[in-house]
Design an enzyme around this catalytic site. Structure first.
Site, PDB file in Angstrom:
ATOM      1  NE  ARG A   1      -6.165 -18.599   5.722  1.00 14.24           N
ATOM      2  CZ  ARG A   1      -5.175 -19.258   6.329  1.00 14.24           C
ATOM      3  NH1 ARG A   1      -4.986 -20.545   6.075  1.00 14.24           N
ATOM      4  NH2 ARG A   1      -4.375 -18.636   7.189  1.00 14.24           N
TER       5      ARG A   1
ATOM      6  CE  LYS B   1       3.164   3.279   3.106  1.00 15.69           C
ATOM      7  NZ  LYS B   1       3.583   3.558   4.487  1.00 15.69           N
TER       8      LYS B   1
ATOM      9  CE1 TYR C   1       0.198   1.961   4.278  1.00 18.76           C
ATOM     10  CE2 TYR C   1       1.121  -0.240   4.402  1.00 18.76           C
ATOM     11  CZ  TYR C   1       0.966   1.024   4.936  1.00 18.76           C
ATOM     12  OH  TYR C   1       1.576   1.347   6.115  1.00 18.76           O
TER      13      TYR C   1
ATOM     14  CG  LEU D   1       8.391   2.812   4.596  1.00 19.36           C
ATOM     15  CD1 LEU D   1       8.342   1.645   3.624  1.00 19.36           C
ATOM     16  CD2 LEU D   1       6.988   3.275   4.962  1.00 19.36           C
TER      17      LEU D   1
ATOM     18  CG  HIS E   1       0.315 -20.464   4.357  1.00 19.49           C
ATOM     19  ND1 HIS E   1      -0.877 -20.923   4.853  1.00 19.49           N
ATOM     20  CD2 HIS E   1       0.853 -19.672   5.319  1.00 19.49           C
ATOM     21  CE1 HIS E   1      -1.063 -20.438   6.074  1.00 19.49           C
ATOM     22  NE2 HIS E   1      -0.032 -19.675   6.384  1.00 19.49           N
TER      23      HIS E   1
ATOM     24  CD  GLU F   1      10.420   2.436  10.347  1.00 20.15           C
ATOM     25  OE1 GLU F   1      10.454   3.362   9.525  1.00 20.15           O
ATOM     26  OE2 GLU F   1      10.271   1.250  10.018  1.00 20.15           O
TER      27      GLU F   1
ATOM     28  NE  ARG G   1       7.029   4.192   0.280  1.00 20.39           N
ATOM     29  CZ  ARG G   1       6.675   5.061   1.223  1.00 20.39           C
ATOM     30  NH1 ARG G   1       7.571   5.480   2.109  1.00 20.39           N
ATOM     31  NH2 ARG G   1       5.438   5.527   1.287  1.00 20.39           N
TER      32      ARG G   1
END
Length: 286
Positions: free
Chosen positions: A100, A147, A35, A204, A102, A180, A54
């Site tokens: 679903r 991110k 995102y 990040l 993995h 951070e 990014r």
């Protein structure tokens, strides 16, 4: 006329209340998605290229196919349709929809969703008073440069800070290195030198962080992209957070102990003013 609460989902622009993803979307099931949160000032995106770069870097790291120029066109159109001058645009790209498992199935079609909402800025007095923070061990995963939407540790830390009347945390690793916050990058001023953790897997690379470094160098402020430790925090002349929402926010107290004079310091104020000028300058040049 502005159209608030507008969304884009897989080729359609529609009200946010009408947008929905399937229950088998891997973004929902696993947080298998990336995102970006992008600020719009006076109808202009701030450093959209950097946000998309990014995102593209993260997508390569997790082998998620994205079409950056198509995403750019979507975001520009979303902002245009909203008619909002100052806004937040949220963009998320998930792996796609599959039962679903993995193991990542081949040839999935990514889900692309984006929303635009009016900006509700921090009150002016927050910048005058500064923010409180707490020190906490960093319990996040090892690739913070990606991110991803798997943000449970960040959510828990941010909520804990809020319950204690603080804006955010200062994460530290076992060796004491400050990395951070849960939503912010962190800067410190030591002996007149601006310091912040270098980019890499441990943090990040914030877009606002990069802009503030540009401002500091333009102002001739000495800069070191070098981490500081939790033991050094009490000796900081100034500390501040940077992110897309708060921009540059002074930290005046950590774990109940004042930082510097207990108010946002002169470099913090200079850099926030310079950041605002940078935003205005880049908006004019867009």
């Amino acid at each position: 006329m502005a159209v608030p609460e507008l969304a884009y989902l897989n080729g359609r622009f529609l009200p946010i209340s009408e947008a929905a993803v399937p229950i088998d979307d891997r973004g929902l099931l696993f947080g298998d998605s990336l995102y970006e949160v992008i600020r719009v000032y006076a109808g202009k995106f701030f450093r959209l290229d950097a946000h998309l770069a990014r995102l593209e870097q993260g997508a390569r790291a997790i082998e998620l196919p994205i079409a950056v120029e198509e995403l750019r066109a979507v975001l520009l159109e979303l902002a245009r349709r909203s008619g909002l001058g100052d806004a937040f645009v949220y963009l998320q790209v998930t792996r796609g929809v599959a039962p679903r498992n993995h193991v990542i199935p081949p040839d999935l079609e990514p889900t692309v969703l984006a929303t635009v909402r009016p900006l509700v800025p921090l009150p002016a007095e927050q910048y005058e008073q500064g923010a409180r923070a707490i020190l906490r061990p960093d319990i996040r995963w090892g690739r913070r440069d990606i991110k991803a939407t798997t943000l449970l540790p960040n959510i828990l830390r941010k909520t804990e800070a809020a319950r204690l009347g603080c804006y955010d945390v200062l994460h530290y690793e076992p060796d004491g290195t400050i990395t951070e916050g849960s939503t912010c990058n962190i800067f410190g001023v030591f002996n007149g030198v601006l310091r912040t953790h270098p980019t890499g897997p441990r943090i990040l690379a914030g877009i606002t962080r990069g802009a503030v470094l540009d401002c500091a160098r333009e102002l001739g402020i000495p800069v070191e992209e070098r981490p500081f430790t939790r033991e050094e925090v009490p000796a900081a002349e100034e500390l501040f957070f940077t992110d897309t929402y708060c921009e540059v926010l002074g930290i005046v107290e950590v774990d109940g102990q004042p930082i510097g004079q207990g108010r946002p310091g002169p470099l913090t104020r200079r850099l926030h003013a310079a950041f605002r000028r940078l935003v205005a300058r880049e908006a004019r040049a867009d």
